[in-house]
Scaffold this active site. Sequence first.
Site, PDB file in Angstrom:
ATOM      1  N   HIS A 202       0.826  -1.218   0.000  1.00  0.00           N
ATOM      2  CA  HIS A 202       0.000   0.000   0.000  1.00  0.00           C
ATOM      3  C   HIS A 202       0.853   1.256   0.000  1.00  0.00           C
ATOM      4  O   HIS A 202       0.645   2.172   0.807  1.00  0.00           O
ATOM      5  CB  HIS A 202      -0.969  -0.007   1.196  1.00  0.00           C
ATOM      6  CG  HIS A 202      -2.260   0.674   0.904  1.00  0.00           C
ATOM      7  ND1 HIS A 202      -2.886   1.529   1.777  1.00  0.00           N
ATOM      8  CD2 HIS A 202      -3.044   0.633  -0.196  1.00  0.00           C
ATOM      9  CE1 HIS A 202      -3.997   1.980   1.235  1.00  0.00           C
ATOM     10  NE2 HIS A 202      -4.120   1.458   0.040  1.00  0.00           N
ATOM     11  N   HIS A 237      -2.551   2.008  12.651  1.00  0.00           N
ATOM     12  CA  HIS A 237      -2.104   1.364  11.410  1.00  0.00           C
ATOM     13  C   HIS A 237      -2.655  -0.068  11.425  1.00  0.00           C
ATOM     14  O   HIS A 237      -3.854  -0.265  11.478  1.00  0.00           O
ATOM     15  CB  HIS A 237      -0.568   1.463  11.367  1.00  0.00           C
ATOM     16  CG  HIS A 237       0.081   1.125  10.050  1.00  0.00           C
ATOM     17  ND1 HIS A 237      -0.605   0.889   8.890  1.00  0.00           N
ATOM     18  CD2 HIS A 237       1.402   0.991   9.727  1.00  0.00           C
ATOM     19  CE1 HIS A 237       0.236   0.625   7.915  1.00  0.00           C
ATOM     20  NE2 HIS A 237       1.473   0.676   8.393  1.00  0.00           N
ATOM     21  N   LYS A 273     -11.516   7.824  18.515  1.00  0.00           N
ATOM     22  CA  LYS A 273     -11.437   7.390  17.118  1.00  0.00           C
ATOM     23  C   LYS A 273     -12.149   6.041  17.020  1.00  0.00           C
ATOM     24  O   LYS A 273     -11.964   5.167  17.881  1.00  0.00           O
ATOM     25  CB  LYS A 273      -9.975   7.220  16.700  1.00  0.00           C
ATOM     26  CG  LYS A 273      -9.230   8.542  16.535  1.00  0.00           C
ATOM     27  CD  LYS A 273      -9.437   9.075  15.116  1.00  0.00           C
ATOM     28  CE  LYS A 273      -8.720  10.375  14.855  1.00  0.00           C
ATOM     29  NZ  LYS A 273      -7.291  10.223  14.702  1.00  0.00           N
ATOM     30  N   MET A 275     -12.206   2.628  15.437  1.00  0.00           N
ATOM     31  CA  MET A 275     -11.183   1.849  14.734  1.00  0.00           C
ATOM     32  C   MET A 275     -11.767   1.142  13.509  1.00  0.00           C
ATOM     33  O   MET A 275     -12.882   0.607  13.553  1.00  0.00           O
ATOM     34  CB  MET A 275     -10.573   0.818  15.692  1.00  0.00           C
ATOM     35  CG  MET A 275      -9.774   1.487  16.786  1.00  0.00           C
ATOM     36  SD  MET A 275      -8.432   2.434  16.058  1.00  0.00           S
ATOM     37  CE  MET A 275      -8.175   3.680  17.271  1.00  0.00           C
ATOM     38  N   GLY A 276     -10.992   1.171  12.416  1.00  0.00           N
ATOM     39  CA  GLY A 276     -11.469   0.568  11.178  1.00  0.00           C
ATOM     40  C   GLY A 276     -12.157   1.573  10.269  1.00  0.00           C
ATOM     41  O   GLY A 276     -12.675   1.193   9.214  1.00  0.00           O
ATOM     42  N   PHE A 277     -12.151   2.869  10.675  1.00  0.00           N
ATOM     43  CA  PHE A 277     -12.764   3.909   9.839  1.00  0.00           C
ATOM     44  C   PHE A 277     -11.763   5.022   9.564  1.00  0.00           C
ATOM     45  O   PHE A 277     -10.920   5.328  10.397  1.00  0.00           O
ATOM     46  CB  PHE A 277     -14.002   4.509  10.539  1.00  0.00           C
ATOM     47  CG  PHE A 277     -15.157   3.547  10.579  1.00  0.00           C
ATOM     48  CD1 PHE A 277     -16.115   3.558   9.576  1.00  0.00           C
ATOM     49  CD2 PHE A 277     -15.254   2.617  11.602  1.00  0.00           C
ATOM     50  CE1 PHE A 277     -17.157   2.650   9.602  1.00  0.00           C
ATOM     51  CE2 PHE A 277     -16.298   1.709  11.634  1.00  0.00           C
ATOM     52  CZ  PHE A 277     -17.255   1.717  10.630  1.00  0.00           C
ATOM     53  N   HIS A 279      -9.074   7.149   6.726  1.00  0.00           N
ATOM     54  CA  HIS A 279      -7.801   6.796   6.084  1.00  0.00           C
ATOM     55  C   HIS A 279      -7.051   8.074   5.743  1.00  0.00           C
ATOM     56  O   HIS A 279      -7.681   9.081   5.396  1.00  0.00           O
ATOM     57  CB  HIS A 279      -8.057   5.981   4.802  1.00  0.00           C
ATOM     58  CG  HIS A 279      -6.852   5.241   4.335  1.00  0.00           C
ATOM     59  ND1 HIS A 279      -5.902   5.807   3.513  1.00  0.00           N
ATOM     60  CD2 HIS A 279      -6.421   3.989   4.615  1.00  0.00           C
ATOM     61  CE1 HIS A 279      -4.946   4.917   3.294  1.00  0.00           C
ATOM     62  NE2 HIS A 279      -5.229   3.812   3.961  1.00  0.00           N
ATOM     63  N   ASP A 336      -9.389  -2.704   7.300  1.00  0.00           N
ATOM     64  CA  ASP A 336      -9.296  -3.414   8.582  1.00  0.00           C
ATOM     65  C   ASP A 336     -10.669  -3.715   9.180  1.00  0.00           C
ATOM     66  O   ASP A 336     -10.796  -4.609  10.014  1.00  0.00           O
ATOM     67  CB  ASP A 336      -8.461  -2.597   9.578  1.00  0.00           C
ATOM     68  CG  ASP A 336      -7.009  -2.561   9.165  1.00  0.00           C
ATOM     69  OD1 ASP A 336      -6.501  -3.614   8.770  1.00  0.00           O
ATOM     70  OD2 ASP A 336      -6.389  -1.490   9.222  1.00  0.00           O
ATOM     71  N   ARG A 380      16.637  11.656   6.014  1.00  0.00           N
ATOM     72  CA  ARG A 380      17.017  12.407   7.204  1.00  0.00           C
ATOM     73  C   ARG A 380      16.378  13.796   7.100  1.00  0.00           C
ATOM     74  O   ARG A 380      16.982  14.733   6.570  1.00  0.00           O
ATOM     75  CB  ARG A 380      18.544  12.494   7.263  1.00  0.00           C
ATOM     76  CG  ARG A 380      19.186  12.745   8.602  1.00  0.00           C
ATOM     77  CD  ARG A 380      18.736  14.020   9.218  1.00  0.00           C
ATOM     78  NE  ARG A 380      19.468  14.345  10.430  1.00  0.00           N
ATOM     79  CZ  ARG A 380      19.092  15.322  11.230  1.00  0.00           C
ATOM     80  NH1 ARG A 380      17.998  16.019  10.993  1.00  0.00           N
ATOM     81  NH2 ARG A 380      19.817  15.603  12.307  1.00  0.00           N
TER      82      ARG A 380
HETATM   83  N1  COA Z   1     -13.082   7.951  14.123  1.00  0.00           N
HETATM   84  C1  COA Z   1     -13.522   9.181  14.456  1.00  0.00           C
HETATM   85  N2  COA Z   1     -13.079  10.310  13.889  1.00  0.00           N
HETATM   86  C2  COA Z   1     -12.173  10.177  12.934  1.00  0.00           C
HETATM   87  C3  COA Z   1     -11.680   8.939  12.519  1.00  0.00           C
HETATM   88  C4  COA Z   1     -12.173   7.800  13.161  1.00  0.00           C
HETATM   89  N3  COA Z   1     -11.762   6.579  12.813  1.00  0.00           N
HETATM   90  N4  COA Z   1     -10.779   9.115  11.540  1.00  0.00           N
HETATM   91  C5  COA Z   1     -10.705  10.436  11.342  1.00  0.00           C
HETATM   92  N5  COA Z   1     -11.557  11.068  12.184  1.00  0.00           N
HETATM   93  C6  COA Z   1     -11.776  12.501  12.281  1.00  0.00           C
HETATM   94  C7  COA Z   1     -10.752  13.137  13.210  1.00  0.00           C
HETATM   95  O1  COA Z   1     -11.172  13.142  14.548  1.00  0.00           O
HETATM   96  C8  COA Z   1     -10.638  14.502  12.628  1.00  0.00           C
HETATM   97  O2  COA Z   1     -11.741  15.254  13.027  1.00  0.00           O
HETATM   98  P1  COA Z   1     -11.565  16.777  13.500  1.00  0.00           P
HETATM   99  O3  COA Z   1     -11.087  17.484  12.265  1.00  0.00           O
HETATM  100  O4  COA Z   1     -12.929  17.162  13.943  1.00  0.00           O
HETATM  101  O5  COA Z   1     -10.536  16.763  14.582  1.00  0.00           O
HETATM  102  C9  COA Z   1     -10.765  14.269  11.138  1.00  0.00           C
HETATM  103  O6  COA Z   1     -11.544  13.084  11.000  1.00  0.00           O
HETATM  104  C10 COA Z   1      -9.432  14.090  10.460  1.00  0.00           C
HETATM  105  O7  COA Z   1      -8.752  13.056  11.168  1.00  0.00           O
HETATM  106  P2  COA Z   1      -7.200  12.828  11.173  1.00  0.00           P
HETATM  107  O8  COA Z   1      -6.820  11.919  12.293  1.00  0.00           O
HETATM  108  O9  COA Z   1      -6.489  14.148  11.094  1.00  0.00           O
HETATM  109  O10 COA Z   1      -7.023  12.124   9.798  1.00  0.00           O
HETATM  110  P3  COA Z   1      -5.767  11.383   9.384  1.00  0.00           P
HETATM  111  O11 COA Z   1      -5.767  11.398   7.927  1.00  0.00           O
HETATM  112  O12 COA Z   1      -4.565  11.866  10.069  1.00  0.00           O
HETATM  113  O13 COA Z   1      -6.073   9.946  10.025  1.00  0.00           O
HETATM  114  C11 COA Z   1      -6.273   7.739  10.447  1.00  0.00           C
HETATM  115  C12 COA Z   1      -6.115   8.802   9.370  1.00  0.00           C
HETATM  116  C13 COA Z   1      -6.282   6.370   9.764  1.00  0.00           C
HETATM  117  C14 COA Z   1      -5.112   7.804  11.443  1.00  0.00           C
HETATM  118  C15 COA Z   1      -7.619   7.961  11.189  1.00  0.00           C
HETATM  119  O14 COA Z   1      -8.675   7.939  10.274  1.00  0.00           O
HETATM  120  C16 COA Z   1      -7.820   6.964  12.280  1.00  0.00           C
HETATM  121  O15 COA Z   1      -7.282   7.119  13.391  1.00  0.00           O
HETATM  122  N6  COA Z   1      -8.617   5.853  12.015  1.00  0.00           N
HETATM  123  C17 COA Z   1      -8.822   4.829  13.003  1.00  0.00           C
HETATM  124  C18 COA Z   1      -7.658   3.840  12.977  1.00  0.00           C
HETATM  125  C19 COA Z   1      -7.677   2.960  11.768  1.00  0.00           C
HETATM  126  O16 COA Z   1      -8.683   2.411  11.377  1.00  0.00           O
HETATM  127  N7  COA Z   1      -6.483   2.805  11.170  1.00  0.00           N
HETATM  128  C20 COA Z   1      -6.272   1.964  10.010  1.00  0.00           C
HETATM  129  C21 COA Z   1      -5.986   2.797   8.811  1.00  0.00           C
HETATM  130  S1  COA Z   1      -5.883   1.766   7.343  1.00  0.00           S
END
Ligand code: COA
Length: 397
Positions: A202, A237, A273, A275-277, A279, A336, A380
């Site tokens: 990915h 992740h 957060k 989990m599983g939602f 990206h 996930d 770096r």
């Molecule tokens: N549940 C609730 N809110 C979520 C969310 C989730 N799973 N994913 C994103 N959001 C919200 C954030 O709270 C944020 O809201 P805000 O602007 O009001 O603060 C907004 O969406 C942006 O989130 P952010 O964490 O900045 O996005 P990102 O691109 O950095 O995050 C992830 C991506 C994957 C880290 C994030 O979606 C997440 O933590 N998901 C849950 C873990 C998961 O399933 N990981 C596997 C990825 S394949």
Amino acid sequence: MSDTVTAPPAAEPAPELHKGLAGVVVDRTAVSSVDAASNSLLYRGYPVQQLAAEREIEDVAYLLLHGELPTPSEREAFDAELRAARPLAPGLLHVIDLIPTTAHPMDVVRTAVSALGAAMPEPSAAPGSYDVDDTRRLATRLFGALPAVVAYDQRRRRDLPPVPPRDDLGYSADFLHQVFDREPDPVDVDAFDTSMVLYAEHSFNASTFTARVVASTLSDLHSSIVAAIGALKGPLHGGANEAALDLLERVADDGGADGAGDWLDAAFARREKIMGFGHRVYKNGDSRVPTMEASLAGLVDRARASGHPRVDELAAVYDALAAGVLERKGLKPNVDYPSGLAYHLMGFDTAVFTPLFVASRVLGWSAHVIEQREANSLIRPLSHYDGPALRDVPPHG
Ligand code: COA
């Protein structure tokens, strides 16, 4: 101020920061492309959905490591390499046995990869002295050996003896056979193989970038993979597949599908957060989800037919949470989410879900290590210092 120390220039305004490297393009890659706009994921140009439908994980493994799909004779030779890697050396089993079963299975996989690397090190990763075919061989051996590591660990946790690999079975069927010690059901084999294909690669995700950072120092393949496993373990992740199943079970225990909306409202109020939602790259749905959900549907039907005690409840919570998160936050599931429930319905313990991800992603990591070395530049980055200004160390006492 001591005259041996030169004060840095007065603090400059902060340059533009790229927290989390979001949106930053750091290098080229020919391994895969993720395009959020067209919702596509290509492995070396091939759509992952087509690969999942048409090819087994062994072909995809060869594609990622060698750059092209194998010819029949290349596939035959590759299968022989994989089969040769399946039985684990007694020394490695001893290393695993030394790890308490209270440890997370990801710690076991991480340690096993480290031990495999110590037992068969790469001669050198320095330009001119390393041979890419050797690295491919080590990566193939690792991919072939990991099912036995995961299976051995899950079985010892259940107080069950190890099951020797079967040469007459392909990668996914033998993986299931080594874990469950029964003739694998084709529904499980298909769904498992699909998950392996979808998880294999990915682009520059956190664990792959970690592997490339380590490779950029000219360290060895196994060190890169061990570091990548550490990155994958986190729930933001790869650990999300375990966390997603925990979530389904918690909501099922706590009011079920009818209570999912209230449960989500409370979780969002706590700024949790789900989990599983969500990206980092896909903002309108993960390209892998429809394929994994099609496999999940087959597993749900099979579980219903065989009288699984909780399948209806879990499937209803799965749908209710997906609808509720979309309605409240506009977020869609990532891969996930379906894979967590799929692995549960195949019979895996929840803690072993992320090691299953490792077993497949080792392919992408290895392909990226090879690619990083081909046009290496030490990774770096810089940082903007905003700690205390220059000061003298006070006299001792
Ligand atoms: N549940 C609730 N809110 C979520 C969310 C989730 N799973 N994913 C994103 N959001 C919200 C954030 O709270 C944020 O809201 P805000 O602007 O009001 O603060 C907004 O969406 C942006 O989130 P952010 O964490 O900045 O996005 P990102 O691109 O950095 O995050 C992830 C991506 C994957 C880290 C994030 O979606 C997440 O933590 N998901 C849950 C873990 C998961 O399933 N990981 C596997 C990825 S394949």
